[in-house]
Design an enzyme around this catalytic site. Sequence first.
Site, PDB file in Angstrom:
ATOM      1  N   CYS A  84      51.561  28.532  54.437  1.00  0.00           N
ATOM      2  CA  CYS A  84      51.130  28.359  53.051  1.00  0.00           C
ATOM      3  C   CYS A  84      51.171  29.683  52.291  1.00  0.00           C
ATOM      4  O   CYS A  84      50.700  30.714  52.778  1.00  0.00           O
ATOM      5  CB  CYS A  84      49.724  27.776  53.009  1.00  0.00           C
ATOM      6  N   CYS A 166      41.868  22.899  52.094  1.00  0.00           N
ATOM      7  CA  CYS A 166      42.042  24.313  51.768  1.00  0.00           C
ATOM      8  C   CYS A 166      40.688  24.993  51.907  1.00  0.00           C
ATOM      9  O   CYS A 166      39.766  24.697  51.138  1.00  0.00           O
ATOM     10  CB  CYS A 166      42.584  24.483  50.351  1.00  0.00           C
ATOM     11  N   GLN A 276      37.191  33.633  35.558  1.00  0.00           N
ATOM     12  CA  GLN A 276      37.363  34.337  36.827  1.00  0.00           C
ATOM     13  C   GLN A 276      37.322  33.344  37.991  1.00  0.00           C
ATOM     14  O   GLN A 276      36.510  32.429  38.013  1.00  0.00           O
ATOM     15  CB  GLN A 276      36.284  35.404  37.001  1.00  0.00           C
ATOM     16  N   ASP A 374      39.499  44.480  29.480  1.00  0.00           N
ATOM     17  CA  ASP A 374      39.857  43.646  30.637  1.00  0.00           C
ATOM     18  C   ASP A 374      41.193  42.959  30.340  1.00  0.00           C
ATOM     19  O   ASP A 374      41.246  41.768  30.039  1.00  0.00           O
ATOM     20  CB  ASP A 374      38.748  42.611  30.886  1.00  0.00           C
ATOM     21  N   CYS A 400      43.344  43.682  36.876  1.00  0.00           N
ATOM     22  CA  CYS A 400      43.860  42.803  37.930  1.00  0.00           C
ATOM     23  C   CYS A 400      45.192  43.309  38.464  1.00  0.00           C
ATOM     24  O   CYS A 400      45.885  42.596  39.200  1.00  0.00           O
ATOM     25  CB  CYS A 400      44.000  41.363  37.414  1.00  0.00           C
TER      26      CYS A 400
END
Length: 443
Positions: A84, A166, A276, A374, A400
């Site tokens: 995966c 999952c 988030q 951000d 990120c």
Amino acid sequence: MSRRRRKSLPAEPVRCVIERLSHDGRGIAHQNGKTQFVDGALPGETVMAKVVGSRSKFDELRTLEVLEPVAERVTPPCEFADLCGGCSLQHMAGDAQIAFKEKTLREHFAHFGGIEPEHWEPPMRSPDLGYRRKARLGVRFVPKRDSVLVGFREKRNSFLTDIDRCVVMDPRIGDRITDLRAMLYTLQAHDSIAQVEVACGDDAAALVFRNMEPLGSADYERLVAFGKAHDLHIYLQPKGPDTVHRIWPEQGEERLSYRLDDFDLTLKFHPMDFTQVNAGINHKMVALAVEWLDVQPGERVLDLFCGLGNFTLPLARRAGQVVGVEGDDAMVVRGRENARLNDLDNVSFHGANLQGDFTGESWAREGFDKILIDPPRSGAEEVCEYLTAFGARRIVYVSCNPATLARDAGVLVAKGYRLVRAGVMDMFPHTTHVESIALFERK
């Protein structure tokens, strides 16, 4: 014109001695003058691997057998981890994962001008299973198997992984993959559902079904029944994002919500809004950002790329005035909704193009004492060119993408700021995604 013949790949496994990890989490080895990128291998290991791709300067391989494991190797918590593409580091111990991410951030800072924070913040951690609240699941009907697959893409190809659960996803969805597959198979339109968006709040979870063709009444009823049975909100998306609409529950506003208890805030969001992915890390991240900015009553604070107010509203609990700025008009509306919901009258939200000079906007003319930023993965190089015009004493940058953070840090340092603190936050455990935070102070 003759068609280029595809180069045949070696059928026999290859022995690889792993030297280090690439930034995307693959083991790196060398053989016969070529670089080898090996999925599922760790530094210091010797593995047998299958060649799955070949280029002039490198080969791509997948680990078949670990001949000499290292201490950092663990048994993946998910039985589908080897195939995966949703996770890439489940075979690596958690402490080793976070050390790898911190090393990645350090290397990017060093690469962009030799920048080093004055202090490294200890890595921010949270539970590494059941954390994922946002996801996009692919859906595919396979006629030869007469079955529907639901899951993430396989590693480095477009096939869907055949999973039945999952473990990194919120259990409200992650434990129901088998049920979801079974329900989709019963639909008359089982071959025209392209994907399912997952969004979870504190008290409710939602599924958004991308239906490529109109659904009949029987399919509609099956989807509603699935929502009732599993206490899920059900949405359809017949065309573009603006066509998303809820079909269950029938009453109430189309919103999920989450709490930021440290600031006595409730934030509402639409399932298609950006939020988030990891609630535990988000709570800690917001608190740390507010702490680092050291906002005082009476100060003006700017929050760029503010979204629905995840940082803006907590800052408003501390500051005299907060201005949130966002390029997505829908998020500006959402921010205003959340300000009203929480009875905050010292905050305003504005839409603006954050790729150009916005210092002349009406909301910007009074300057700011503190700034939080951000941005998306592309970073904020253009924004950083203009931030010094506001005279802010402190800037907190949440990122990120360590590469664009390091690049933008170079801009801020060149414009008279010190990189005081920085650290990584494990927003996406078991993946190579690196979330980080940095504090800059004016010299």
